[in-house]
Design a protein around this motif. Structure first.
Motif, PDB file in Angstrom:
ATOM      1  N   SER A  79       0.819  -1.212   0.000  1.00 34.31           N
ATOM      2  CA  SER A  79       0.000   0.000   0.000  1.00 34.31           C
ATOM      3  C   SER A  79       0.855   1.265   0.000  1.00 34.31           C
ATOM      4  N   TYR A  80       1.930   1.272   0.773  1.00 31.73           N
ATOM      5  CA  TYR A  80       2.736   2.496   0.855  1.00 31.73           C
ATOM      6  C   TYR A  80       3.561   2.704  -0.406  1.00 31.73           C
ATOM      7  N   LEU A  81       4.159   1.651  -0.924  1.00 27.15           N
ATOM      8  CA  LEU A  81       5.024   1.791  -2.099  1.00 27.15           C
ATOM      9  C   LEU A  81       4.256   1.742  -3.418  1.00 27.15           C
ATOM     10  N   GLY A  82       3.105   1.054  -3.413  1.00 27.48           N
ATOM     11  CA  GLY A  82       2.401   0.855  -4.675  1.00 27.48           C
ATOM     12  C   GLY A  82       1.074   1.560  -4.813  1.00 27.48           C
ATOM     13  N   LEU A  83       0.562   2.137  -3.719  1.00 25.83           N
ATOM     14  CA  LEU A  83      -0.769   2.755  -3.769  1.00 25.83           C
ATOM     15  C   LEU A  83      -0.749   4.206  -3.297  1.00 25.83           C
ATOM     16  N   GLY A  84       0.321   4.897  -3.588  1.00 27.91           N
ATOM     17  CA  GLY A  84       0.355   6.335  -3.318  1.00 27.91           C
ATOM     18  C   GLY A  84       0.685   6.724  -1.905  1.00 27.91           C
ATOM     19  N   GLY A 128      -5.401  -2.650 -13.056  1.00 30.86           N
ATOM     20  CA  GLY A 128      -4.206  -1.943 -12.615  1.00 30.86           C
ATOM     21  C   GLY A 128      -4.421  -1.317 -11.250  1.00 30.86           C
ATOM     22  N   ALA A 129      -3.522  -0.440 -10.872  1.00 29.37           N
ATOM     23  CA  ALA A 129      -3.605   0.184  -9.545  1.00 29.37           C
ATOM     24  C   ALA A 129      -3.558   1.698  -9.645  1.00 29.37           C
ATOM     25  N   ASP A 130      -4.167   2.243 -10.692  1.00 31.17           N
ATOM     26  CA  ASP A 130      -4.216   3.690 -10.886  1.00 31.17           C
ATOM     27  C   ASP A 130      -5.667   4.162 -10.899  1.00 31.17           C
ATOM     28  N   GLY A 131      -5.855   5.464 -10.721  1.00 28.50           N
ATOM     29  CA  GLY A 131      -7.190   6.051 -10.822  1.00 28.50           C
ATOM     30  C   GLY A 131      -8.149   5.468  -9.811  1.00 28.50           C
ATOM     31  N   ALA A 132      -9.373   5.184 -10.270  1.00 28.60           N
ATOM     32  CA  ALA A 132     -10.407   4.664  -9.372  1.00 28.60           C
ATOM     33  C   ALA A 132     -10.039   3.305  -8.818  1.00 28.60           C
ATOM     34  N   VAL A 170      -8.732  -0.773  -4.390  1.00 30.14           N
ATOM     35  CA  VAL A 170      -7.754  -1.672  -3.761  1.00 30.14           C
ATOM     36  C   VAL A 170      -7.445  -1.211  -2.340  1.00 30.14           C
ATOM     37  N   ILE A 171      -7.246   0.078  -2.160  1.00 32.35           N
ATOM     38  CA  ILE A 171      -7.002   0.621  -0.813  1.00 32.35           C
ATOM     39  C   ILE A 171      -8.145   0.254   0.125  1.00 32.35           C
ATOM     40  N   ALA A 172      -9.369   0.455  -0.341  1.00 34.72           N
ATOM     41  CA  ALA A 172     -10.539   0.180   0.500  1.00 34.72           C
ATOM     42  C   ALA A 172     -10.641  -1.301   0.844  1.00 34.72           C
ATOM     43  N   LEU A 173     -10.383  -2.181  -0.120  1.00 37.90           N
ATOM     44  CA  LEU A 173     -10.471  -3.624   0.132  1.00 37.90           C
ATOM     45  C   LEU A 173      -9.441  -4.059   1.176  1.00 37.90           C
ATOM     46  N   LEU A 174      -8.219  -3.567   1.032  1.00 44.25           N
ATOM     47  CA  LEU A 174      -7.164  -3.961   1.957  1.00 44.25           C
ATOM     48  C   LEU A 174      -7.396  -3.381   3.351  1.00 44.25           C
ATOM     49  N   ALA A 175      -7.801  -2.123   3.416  1.00 42.32           N
ATOM     50  CA  ALA A 175      -8.054  -1.499   4.718  1.00 42.32           C
ATOM     51  C   ALA A 175      -9.260  -2.145   5.407  1.00 42.32           C
ATOM     52  N   LEU A 176     -10.266  -2.532   4.641  1.00 42.87           N
ATOM     53  CA  LEU A 176     -11.417  -3.237   5.212  1.00 42.87           C
ATOM     54  C   LEU A 176     -10.962  -4.545   5.848  1.00 42.87           C
ATOM     55  N   ALA A 177     -10.105  -5.281   5.135  1.00 42.79           N
ATOM     56  CA  ALA A 177      -9.579  -6.539   5.672  1.00 42.79           C
ATOM     57  C   ALA A 177      -8.793  -6.304   6.958  1.00 42.79           C
ATOM     58  N   MET A 178      -7.973  -5.253   6.958  1.00 45.80           N
ATOM     59  CA  MET A 178      -7.163  -4.970   8.141  1.00 45.80           C
ATOM     60  C   MET A 178      -8.016  -4.501   9.317  1.00 45.80           C
ATOM     61  N   GLY A 179      -9.100  -3.784   9.035  1.00 49.12           N
ATOM     62  CA  GLY A 179      -9.998  -3.372  10.105  1.00 49.12           C
ATOM     63  C   GLY A 179     -10.688  -4.552  10.751  1.00 49.12           C
ATOM     64  N   ILE A 180     -11.146  -5.482   9.925  1.00 49.59           N
ATOM     65  CA  ILE A 180     -11.768  -6.702  10.457  1.00 49.59           C
ATOM     66  C   ILE A 180     -10.767  -7.463  11.314  1.00 49.59           C
ATOM     67  N   ARG A 181      -9.548  -7.577  10.788  1.00 53.20           N
ATOM     68  CA  ARG A 181      -8.540  -8.320  11.539  1.00 53.20           C
ATOM     69  C   ARG A 181      -8.177  -7.640  12.861  1.00 53.20           C
ATOM     70  N   VAL A 199       6.762  -5.151  -5.302  1.00 49.85           N
ATOM     71  CA  VAL A 199       6.187  -3.886  -5.781  1.00 49.85           C
ATOM     72  C   VAL A 199       7.201  -3.120  -6.622  1.00 49.85           C
ATOM     73  N   LEU A 200       8.435  -3.047  -6.162  1.00 55.15           N
ATOM     74  CA  LEU A 200       9.466  -2.295  -6.885  1.00 55.15           C
ATOM     75  C   LEU A 200       9.806  -2.928  -8.230  1.00 55.15           C
ATOM     76  N   HIS A 201       9.474  -4.206  -8.395  1.00 54.35           N
ATOM     77  CA  HIS A 201       9.689  -4.881  -9.672  1.00 54.35           C
ATOM     78  C   HIS A 201       8.393  -5.015 -10.474  1.00 54.35           C
ATOM     79  N   GLY A 202       7.404  -4.196 -10.129  1.00 57.07           N
ATOM     80  CA  GLY A 202       6.170  -4.153 -10.913  1.00 57.07           C
ATOM     81  C   GLY A 202       5.249  -5.339 -10.724  1.00 57.07           C
ATOM     82  N   GLN A 203       5.366  -6.034  -9.606  1.00 59.87           N
ATOM     83  CA  GLN A 203       4.550  -7.227  -9.375  1.00 59.87           C
ATOM     84  C   GLN A 203       3.570  -7.013  -8.214  1.00 59.87           C
ATOM     85  N   LEU A 204       2.911  -5.864  -8.195  1.00 59.86           N
ATOM     86  CA  LEU A 204       1.993  -5.545  -7.105  1.00 59.86           C
ATOM     87  C   LEU A 204       0.867  -6.576  -7.003  1.00 59.86           C
ATOM     88  N   ALA A 205       0.318  -6.980  -8.137  1.00 55.30           N
ATOM     89  CA  ALA A 205      -0.778  -7.953  -8.110  1.00 55.30           C
ATOM     90  C   ALA A 205      -0.333  -9.274  -7.503  1.00 55.30           C
TER      91      ALA A 205
END
Length: 235
Positions: free
Chosen positions: A45-50, A131-135, A140-151, A210-216
């Motif tokens: 999230s920090y390196l690949g999602l702004g 991809g991981a740009d724009g909307a 992706v941010i919301a999905l990951l943060a939702l998971a972390m909130g549940i956890r 992430v730095l090698h373009g493999q965020l997915a």
């Protein structure tokens, strides 16, 4: 009519061992696994999602302040989206806890673990498809943060010391303040060190991917590792 004796009454269901579990207990092993996943997810999230955190909400509060002050490279919208999704996840965890008290508590843990796997996998699908740009980035941010909130909401209720799975500040504080050098007895020293080590073990490979373009694929890895916690945890 006879009055039921204490022995004949239904005894309260035992609760998870919480603060008394040892480091090889299935629950502790699962929490170590989730700590590793947290390191990977915050690298993603920090390196690949702004420059947004999805597991560490303290970081998001600070990032919002940086962005409002005009520091480049930080997003108020992204951090607010993460905070909102995280709070929603914590709320859902609270509802799960209320609905699964007593003997049904293990069901709550398994449900939380399954939801985390599903949400990480969904984030990976979004990145593969859009991809991981724009909307898509905000989704992706919301999905990951939702998971972390549940956890986080679920793990908080367990009360296992030094295994919060996402925040190491108090763990590191205890490692120093409770050490023999400080005059303490160094309780759970191995657990504290392992918590730090597992976070590093997740963040390092996550950053490399992430730095090698493999965020997915980093998200696929997080889903697989989170899924492994289902095998580690049994109650």
């Amino acid at each position: 009519m006879t009055t039921p004796t204490a022995d004949s009454r239904t005894a309260p269901a035992p609760r998870p061992p919480g603060p008394h579990i040892h480091d090889r207990h299935p629950l502790a092993l699962a929490l170590f696994g989730l700590t590793l996943v947290s390191g990977l997810i915050d690298a993603v999230s920090y390196l690949g999602l702004g420059h947004v955190f999805t597991a560490n909400m303290t970081g998001n509060v600070v990032v919002i302040a940086f962005a409002l002050a005009g520091a480049p490279g930080f997003s108020v919208a992204g951090s607010l989206a993460s905070l909102a999704a995280f709070l929603l996840g914590a709320l859902l965890a609270g509802r799960l806890a209320t609905a699964n008290e007593g003997p049904r508590r293990p069901r709550q843990l398994r449900t939380a673990f399954v939801l985390e796997v599903v949400l990480h996998a969904a984030a990976a699908v979004v990145v593969f498809a859009r991809g991981a740009d724009g909307a898509a980035q905000y989704v992706v941010i919301a999905l990951l943060a939702l998971a972390m909130g549940i956890r986080n909401g679920t793990v908080r209720g367990l009360g296992v010391p030094d295994l919060t799975t996402t925040v190491l500040t108090l763990t590191l504080t205890g490692l120093a303040a409770d050490s023999r050098l400080a005059g303490g007895t160094a309780p759970r020293q191995r657990r504290k060190i392992l918590s730090v080590a597992t976070m590093l073990a997740g963040a390092g490979p996550g950053a490399v991917l992430v730095l090698h373009g493999q965020l997915a694929w980093a998200l696929v890895a997080s889903a697989v590792l989170a899924g492994a916690t289902l095998l580690l945890y049994r109650e």
